[in-house]
Design a protein around this motif. Structure first.
Motif, PDB file in Angstrom:
ATOM      1  N   ALA A 318       0.810  -1.215   0.000  1.00 37.54           N
ATOM      2  CA  ALA A 318       0.000   0.000   0.000  1.00 37.54           C
ATOM      3  C   ALA A 318       0.845   1.267   0.000  1.00 37.54           C
ATOM      4  N   PHE A 319       2.088   1.180   0.522  1.00 39.88           N
ATOM      5  CA  PHE A 319       2.913   2.378   0.676  1.00 39.88           C
ATOM      6  C   PHE A 319       4.225   2.303  -0.101  1.00 39.88           C
ATOM      7  N   TYR A 320       4.392   1.275  -0.913  1.00 34.34           N
ATOM      8  CA  TYR A 320       5.587   1.125  -1.751  1.00 34.34           C
ATOM      9  C   TYR A 320       6.874   1.258  -0.945  1.00 34.34           C
ATOM     10  N   GLY A 321       6.842   0.765   0.274  1.00 35.15           N
ATOM     11  CA  GLY A 321       8.017   0.769   1.120  1.00 35.15           C
ATOM     12  C   GLY A 321       8.272   2.065   1.847  1.00 35.15           C
ATOM     13  N   TYR A 322       7.399   3.072   1.705  1.00 34.74           N
ATOM     14  CA  TYR A 322       7.604   4.364   2.359  1.00 34.74           C
ATOM     15  C   TYR A 322       7.067   4.406   3.788  1.00 34.74           C
ATOM     16  N   ALA A 323       6.383   3.364   4.233  1.00 38.48           N
ATOM     17  CA  ALA A 323       5.852   3.313   5.594  1.00 38.48           C
ATOM     18  C   ALA A 323       6.638   2.293   6.422  1.00 38.48           C
ATOM     19  N   ILE A 324       6.426   2.336   7.738  1.00 35.14           N
ATOM     20  CA  ILE A 324       7.052   1.370   8.632  1.00 35.14           C
ATOM     21  C   ILE A 324       5.961   0.678   9.458  1.00 35.14           C
ATOM     22  N   PRO A 325       6.139  -0.610   9.781  1.00 35.50           N
ATOM     23  CA  PRO A 325       5.157  -1.290  10.631  1.00 35.50           C
ATOM     24  C   PRO A 325       4.992  -0.569  11.964  1.00 35.50           C
ATOM     25  N   ALA A 326       3.745  -0.520  12.454  1.00 31.10           N
ATOM     26  CA  ALA A 326       3.447   0.200  13.706  1.00 31.10           C
ATOM     27  C   ALA A 326       2.403  -0.603  14.482  1.00 31.10           C
ATOM     28  N   PRO A 327       2.830  -1.398  15.442  1.00 34.42           N
ATOM     29  CA  PRO A 327       1.896  -2.255  16.182  1.00 34.42           C
ATOM     30  C   PRO A 327       1.199  -1.583  17.352  1.00 34.42           C
ATOM     31  N   SER A 328       1.465  -0.282  17.579  1.00 29.99           N
ATOM     32  CA  SER A 328       0.961   0.413  18.755  1.00 29.99           C
ATOM     33  C   SER A 328       0.128   1.615  18.350  1.00 29.99           C
ATOM     34  N   PRO A 329      -0.771   2.075  19.209  1.00 31.20           N
ATOM     35  CA  PRO A 329      -1.519   3.308  18.913  1.00 31.20           C
ATOM     36  C   PRO A 329      -0.630   4.534  18.750  1.00 31.20           C
ATOM     37  N   ILE A 330       0.584   4.482  19.282  1.00 31.16           N
ATOM     38  CA  ILE A 330       1.527   5.593  19.167  1.00 31.16           C
ATOM     39  C   ILE A 330       2.572   5.253  18.108  1.00 31.16           C
ATOM     40  N   SER A 331       2.788   6.184  17.204  1.00 33.91           N
ATOM     41  CA  SER A 331       3.707   5.964  16.094  1.00 33.91           C
ATOM     42  C   SER A 331       5.138   5.761  16.588  1.00 33.91           C
ATOM     43  N   PRO A 332       5.893   4.868  15.957  1.00 41.11           N
ATOM     44  CA  PRO A 332       7.325   4.753  16.264  1.00 41.11           C
ATOM     45  C   PRO A 332       8.083   6.058  16.032  1.00 41.11           C
ATOM     46  N   TYR A 333       7.542   6.951  15.189  1.00 38.86           N
ATOM     47  CA  TYR A 333       8.186   8.248  14.970  1.00 38.86           C
ATOM     48  C   TYR A 333       8.070   9.150  16.193  1.00 38.86           C
ATOM     49  N   LEU A 334       7.094   8.888  17.056  1.00 38.92           N
ATOM     50  CA  LEU A 334       6.929   9.665  18.285  1.00 38.92           C
ATOM     51  C   LEU A 334       7.733   8.952  19.369  1.00 38.92           C
ATOM     52  N   LYS A 335       9.045   9.053  19.248  1.00 38.63           N
ATOM     53  CA  LYS A 335       9.951   8.153  19.951  1.00 38.63           C
ATOM     54  C   LYS A 335       9.844   8.226  21.470  1.00 38.63           C
ATOM     55  N   THR A 336       9.587   9.397  22.003  1.00 36.44           N
ATOM     56  CA  THR A 336       9.534   9.532  23.457  1.00 36.44           C
ATOM     57  C   THR A 336       8.444   8.668  24.065  1.00 36.44           C
ATOM     58  N   PHE A 337       7.312   8.569  23.390  1.00 35.55           N
ATOM     59  CA  PHE A 337       6.153   7.892  23.974  1.00 35.55           C
ATOM     60  C   PHE A 337       5.891   6.508  23.382  1.00 35.55           C
ATOM     61  N   TYR A 338       6.588   6.151  22.330  1.00 36.61           N
ATOM     62  CA  TYR A 338       6.342   4.852  21.696  1.00 36.61           C
ATOM     63  C   TYR A 338       6.889   3.718  22.557  1.00 36.61           C
ATOM     64  N   ASN A 339       6.077   2.674  22.746  1.00 40.88           N
ATOM     65  CA  ASN A 339       6.484   1.498  23.505  1.00 40.88           C
ATOM     66  C   ASN A 339       6.784   0.354  22.541  1.00 40.88           C
ATOM     67  N   PRO A 340       8.051  -0.022  22.378  1.00 40.10           N
ATOM     68  CA  PRO A 340       8.394  -1.085  21.432  1.00 40.10           C
ATOM     69  C   PRO A 340       8.057  -2.481  21.947  1.00 40.10           C
ATOM     70  N   ASP A 341       7.587  -2.572  23.195  1.00 42.48           N
ATOM     71  CA  ASP A 341       7.343  -3.878  23.800  1.00 42.48           C
ATOM     72  C   ASP A 341       5.856  -4.232  23.905  1.00 42.48           C
ATOM     73  N   VAL A 342       5.034  -3.669  23.007  1.00 39.86           N
ATOM     74  CA  VAL A 342       3.614  -4.021  23.036  1.00 39.86           C
ATOM     75  C   VAL A 342       3.426  -5.438  22.498  1.00 39.86           C
ATOM     76  N   PRO A 343       2.358  -6.127  22.917  1.00 44.35           N
ATOM     77  CA  PRO A 343       2.082  -7.458  22.368  1.00 44.35           C
ATOM     78  C   PRO A 343       1.851  -7.385  20.861  1.00 44.35           C
ATOM     79  N   ILE A 344       2.444  -8.302  20.133  1.00 44.15           N
ATOM     80  CA  ILE A 344       2.287  -8.340  18.679  1.00 44.15           C
ATOM     81  C   ILE A 344       1.675  -9.685  18.298  1.00 44.15           C
ATOM     82  N   TYR A 345       0.625  -9.629  17.510  1.00 45.57           N
ATOM     83  CA  TYR A 345      -0.023 -10.848  17.011  1.00 45.57           C
ATOM     84  C   TYR A 345       0.700 -11.250  15.725  1.00 45.57           C
ATOM     85  N   ALA A 346       1.522 -12.263  15.822  1.00 47.25           N
ATOM     86  CA  ALA A 346       2.332 -12.681  14.679  1.00 47.25           C
ATOM     87  C   ALA A 346       1.434 -13.134  13.534  1.00 47.25           C
TER      88      ALA A 346
END
Length: 536
Positions: A318-346
């Motif tokens: 959908a984004f031709y590689g210009y987007a990044i996966p984001a498993p959380s309600p907070i974007s990984p670009y919002l680094k201060t508040f992003y939690n990289p340890d949220v549960p991920i449904y593989a």
């Protein structure tokens, strides 16, 4: 002067006592050329031209050119810049914000701008703005001791408040135009706005364009440089691309063409592509469930869909590689508040099938478990590609998806007023702080019929409500981060929605357009500094 500072997202530092030069004065290599018409493409056509009760992206692109805020924010450092306020001070307990207002400012209809307009606007935003309901929830009063002083008084601290006062987020509207209205969102000012900004509304031809003309009496003398802005609406992506290539359109934000064209556009001599002016509010793309739907009210059905989705494929397809996966309600670009340890449904289709069986929805003789409509946000072909992917991947686990297309007003009404949907695809801006950009999507008190871009799922979790309400008044940054980390884990477990990817929107522009992006919210700013190179 002793200046006390707090920190927003590690980079947004603001002075609690502040006064700096207006935005319009900064060093340039050459003197800007005055005059000319800038053609700005906004897609889709906005439902209204003022952001008092809307956070729709197209509305934000128009509103801030006519209607101003108390402050603007620096592009690189997010520091506040005076707009309608010239000075500001925050009390030590965080319960009182005092603004000295710019004198000599006129509304476009000739009336004087005063503190009464500020008081009316802040209280109106608290009532009807999708994010403002949270941003200003603790406001108890806006005192106006004189025509050029406004004091916002709070019942609780609001550590994010001074970063939420730009025109595109918290517009200051004319009290005399709105006063007495029983329908603030539907007020006629939304279709023919009266503001204090550098451009004056002239006309809106629905389905075609909006014209804004230079305000000759603008308070920042010498600005704007442009004589006119023509805001065009071109529904077809290929026609938008042609308009940019031929020069019919000068500048277009929000990735106006297919991402498949971006690499080619970068090679063209007259056009350029950039992503500045989008970090203030990184976008997350998500599917949102109607939790009252007979299928999606089941936890296991939502979990099954989560297991059937491959985020990286969405980013690639959908984004031709210009987007990044984001498993959380907070974007990984919002680094201060992003939690990289949220549960991920593989990604696990077999697990998805098992969960659907356990939920009581076995495959029928035709292999289909159930059939649901999916309403794609009508904001461009990226959403359609996400819809196509979802239809394909969910068919593999026995869910038949019917993609339902409609125009923007119909989509908004279906989702937020009629509640006539099963699940939708949409993109939402996080803004610089989760209290402002994320809380609205999950706070049960923001589940209000008719309010767009709010809690569309109808999600109601008292623990989540409590977390958001604590974070909204917590002045300790580390404690706020901890609260938001916990929130992300709970949301990722409950799955009222599934966040897919995050993306920095792209702007395509003719190289003759200069100083178009000089504030943190980019082309949602006033464009008072923009000018056109002559003979370019």
């Amino acid at each position: 002067m002793n200046i006390r500072r707090r920190q927003f997202n590690q980079v947004l530092a603001f002075a609690t006592i502040g006064t700096v030069a207006p935005l319009g004065r900064f060093a340039r290599a050459a003197e800007p050329a005055a005059g000319g018409t800038l053609t700005l493409l906004v897609q889709p056509e906005p439902p209204t031209l003022v952001t008092l009760a809307h956070t729709a992206g197209p509305t934000t692109r128009v509103s801030g050119k006519v209607t101003e805020g108390l402050l603007a924010y620096g592009l690189e450092d997010f520091k506040p810049i005076p707009q309608l306020a010239t000075e500001w001070q925050v009390s030590d307990d965080g319960l009182q914000y005092t603004f000295k207002l710019r004198q000599g400012v006129k509304w476009h209809d000739g009336k004087d701008f005063t503190s009464a307009d500020v008081a009316f606007s802040i209280l109106a935003l608290k009532e009807v703005h999708p994010r403002g309901r949270a941003t200003f929830s603790s406001v108890t009063e806006v005192a106006t001791p004189d025509d050029h002083t406004a004091i916002i008084k709070l019942s609780k601290p609001a550590p994010y408040l001074l970063g939420a006062l730009q025109a595109s987020e918290s517009p200051i509207v004319p009290k005399h135009v709105y006063e007495g209205s029983t329908d603030l969102p539907g007020n006629a000012n939304g279709r023919a706005p009266v503001g204090t900004g550098p451009f004056i509304f002239r006309e809106w031809v629905v389905g075609s364009h909006v014209i804004l003309d230079r305000n000759p009496d603008y308070w920042d003398k010498g600005l704007p440089y442009l004589d006119r802005i023509v805001i065009k609406f071109i529904p077809d992506a290929s026609a938008r691309l042609a308009a940019l290539e031929t020069g019919e359109v000068d500048i277009a934000p929000d990735t106006p063409v297919s991402l498949s064209e971006i690499d080619r556009i970068k090679t063209l001599p007259t056009l350029s592509v950039e992503d500045r002016g989008n970090d203030y509010s990184p976008t997350v793309y998500r599917i949102e469930f109607n939790l009252a739907n007979k299928y999606f009210q089941h936890d296991k059905v939502r979990q099954a869909i989560a297991h059937a989705i491959d985020r990286q494929k969405i980013a690639d397809i959908a984004f031709y590689g210009y987007a990044i996966p984001a498993p959380s309600p907070i974007s990984p670009y919002l680094k201060t508040f992003y939690n990289p340890d949220v549960p991920i449904y593989a990604f696990d289709q077999a697990k998805a099938e098992t969960l659907l069986d356990e939920a009581g929805f076995p495959r029928g003789a035709d292999g289909i478990r159930f059939e649901v409509p999916h309403d794609v946000m009508p904001y461009g072909d990226t959403y359609s590609r996400i819809g196509d992917y979802l239809r394909d991947t969910l068919s593999k686990i026995g869910i038949k998806v019917d993609l339902r297309g409609q125009d923007v007003p119909t989509w908004l009404k279906r989702v937020y007023t009629d509640r006539d949907f099963a699940f939708v695809t949409g993109g939402m801006g996080n803004t610089f702080d989760p209290t402002i950009g994320v809380q609205r999507l999950y706070w049960s008190k923001n589940f209000k019929k008719g309010v767009p871009f709010s809690n569309g799922s109808g999600y109601n979790n008292p623990e989540i409500d409590s977390i958001f309400e604590q974070a909204a008044v917590e002045n300790d940054h580390a404690k706020r981060v901890e609260l938001f980390n916990r929130m992300q884990v709970i949301i990722a477990t409950d799955l009222p929605d599934i966040t897919l990817v995050s993306f920095r929107q792209l702007t395509i522009l003719n190289k003759k357009v200069q100083d178009h992006t000089v504030v943190a919210d980019g082309l949602s700013g006033s464009l008072s500094n923009a000018y056109l190179l002559k003979n370019a």
